[in-house]
Design a protein around this motif. Structure first.
Motif, PDB file in Angstrom:
ATOM      1  N   ALA A  23     -26.427  53.290 -44.331  1.00 17.32           N
ATOM      2  CA  ALA A  23     -25.740  52.134 -44.911  1.00 17.32           C
ATOM      3  C   ALA A  23     -26.714  51.238 -45.666  1.00 17.32           C
ATOM      4  N   GLN A  24     -27.962  51.179 -45.211  1.00 20.11           N
ATOM      5  CA  GLN A  24     -28.978  50.338 -45.860  1.00 20.11           C
ATOM      6  C   GLN A  24     -29.298  50.788 -47.280  1.00 20.11           C
ATOM      7  N   ARG A  25     -28.906  51.984 -47.639  1.00 17.86           N
ATOM      8  CA  ARG A  25     -29.098  52.418 -49.033  1.00 17.86           C
ATOM      9  C   ARG A  25     -28.228  51.599 -49.979  1.00 17.86           C
ATOM     10  N   TYR A  26     -27.169  50.996 -49.411  1.00 19.64           N
ATOM     11  CA  TYR A  26     -26.187  50.302 -50.231  1.00 19.64           C
ATOM     12  C   TYR A  26     -26.108  48.802 -49.964  1.00 19.64           C
ATOM     13  N   VAL A  27     -26.294  48.391 -48.696  1.00 14.86           N
ATOM     14  CA  VAL A  27     -26.103  46.982 -48.330  1.00 14.86           C
ATOM     15  C   VAL A  27     -27.126  46.580 -47.261  1.00 14.86           C
ATOM     16  N   PRO A  28     -27.363  45.266 -47.085  1.00 16.20           N
ATOM     17  CA  PRO A  28     -28.250  44.826 -46.011  1.00 16.20           C
ATOM     18  C   PRO A  28     -27.628  45.098 -44.640  1.00 16.20           C
ATOM     19  N   VAL A  29     -28.486  45.391 -43.661  1.00 16.46           N
ATOM     20  CA  VAL A  29     -28.076  45.544 -42.268  1.00 16.46           C
ATOM     21  C   VAL A  29     -28.787  44.464 -41.453  1.00 16.46           C
ATOM     22  N   VAL A  30     -28.007  43.637 -40.757  1.00 17.52           N
ATOM     23  CA  VAL A  30     -28.558  42.543 -39.962  1.00 17.52           C
ATOM     24  C   VAL A  30     -28.150  42.735 -38.506  1.00 17.52           C
ATOM     25  N   LEU A  31     -29.124  42.704 -37.606  1.00 17.65           N
ATOM     26  CA  LEU A  31     -28.819  42.742 -36.183  1.00 17.65           C
ATOM     27  C   LEU A  31     -28.405  41.344 -35.732  1.00 17.65           C
ATOM     28  N   VAL A  32     -27.303  41.270 -35.006  1.00 18.87           N
ATOM     29  CA  VAL A  32     -26.797  39.993 -34.487  1.00 18.87           C
ATOM     30  C   VAL A  32     -26.625  40.182 -32.985  1.00 18.87           C
TER      31      VAL A  32
ATOM     32  N   ASP B 142     -32.781  44.582 -41.953  1.00 13.50           N
ATOM     33  CA  ASP B 142     -33.177  43.657 -43.011  1.00 13.50           C
ATOM     34  C   ASP B 142     -33.414  42.263 -42.459  1.00 13.50           C
ATOM     35  N   ASP B 143     -32.759  41.936 -41.350  1.00 14.27           N
ATOM     36  CA  ASP B 143     -32.973  40.658 -40.670  1.00 14.27           C
ATOM     37  C   ASP B 143     -32.457  40.793 -39.245  1.00 14.27           C
TER      38      ASP B 143
END
Length: 203
Positions: free
Chosen positions: A104-113, A134-135
């Motif tokens: 998915a990171q190839r297309y959009v940011p991935v953020v752990l919450v 990414d964050d």
């Protein structure tokens, strides 16, 4: 190929990281406690909430566990050993979920919450996950925990996406429901196929 959202917001424990259930069961048995008693006690809101909101450190949380288990076991020394074993329960990363998020990171940011203690950064490093997302929005660092709407809004802002353009993945239904109320697409994670269905690119 694209994804139908502008960011992926993902929980950590119960989606990416898993603790060894057999070790938890062994600790309960070794200390003469009912099955699930150690985990239920350690994660009880009265003990855990100060830690995940960053009001106390992880070490201070563990000290509070020693005090609680000392009352249950009638021995501070045994309680200290129990908490030491509890803190050392092995964990693993689900590599299938990790691979899906990396795709998915190839297309959009991935953020752990994640609702986490002040030990999260150390845990991420030990598991080779420090630079994966990414964050990272850790409740202990921002002083807000899921399902408070503010942590979702903060995560979306850090991802640079409007809430209604975010996909949110979590293993707790109440956390997913809170995200959906903000307009996010929610996935109640129960196994890897739930994540796969949401994260497969279109087109």
């Amino acid at each position: 190929m694209t994804l139908p959202f502008d960011a992926v917001l993902c929980d950590f424990d119960g989606v990416l990281r898993f603790h060894d259930a057999r070790t938890h069961a062994r600790i309960d048995q070794a200390y003469g406690l009912a099955p699930g008693a150690v985990l239920k006690t350690a994660l009880s809101p009265a003990l855990l909430e100060p830690a995940i909101l960053g009001r106390i450190t992880c070490e201070e949380w563990e000290d509070s566990l020693v005090t609680t288990f000392a009352e249950m076991l009638g021995s501070p020394a045994r309680a200290a050993r129990l908490v030491e074993e509890f803190a050392a329960v092995p964990t693993r990363i689900d590599e299938q979920v990790r691979d899906l998020l990396a795709q998915a990171q190839r297309y959009v940011p991935v953020v752990l919450v994640t609702n986490a203690t002040t030990r999260l950064e150390e845990d991420l490093d030990r598991l080779g996950m420090t630079y994966f997302a990414d964050d990272v929005v850790s409740s202990a660092r921002v002083g807000i925990a899921k399902p408070d709407r503010r942590i979702y809004e903060l995560a979306a802002d850090r991802a640079g996406a409007a809430p209604e353009r975010c996909l949110f993945i979590d293993d707790r239904a109440e956390n997913v429901e809170a995200a959906v109320r903000l307009g996010m697409t929610g996935v109640h994670f129960q196994d890897v196929e739930d994540a796969r269905a949401a994260l497969e690119p279109e087109g």
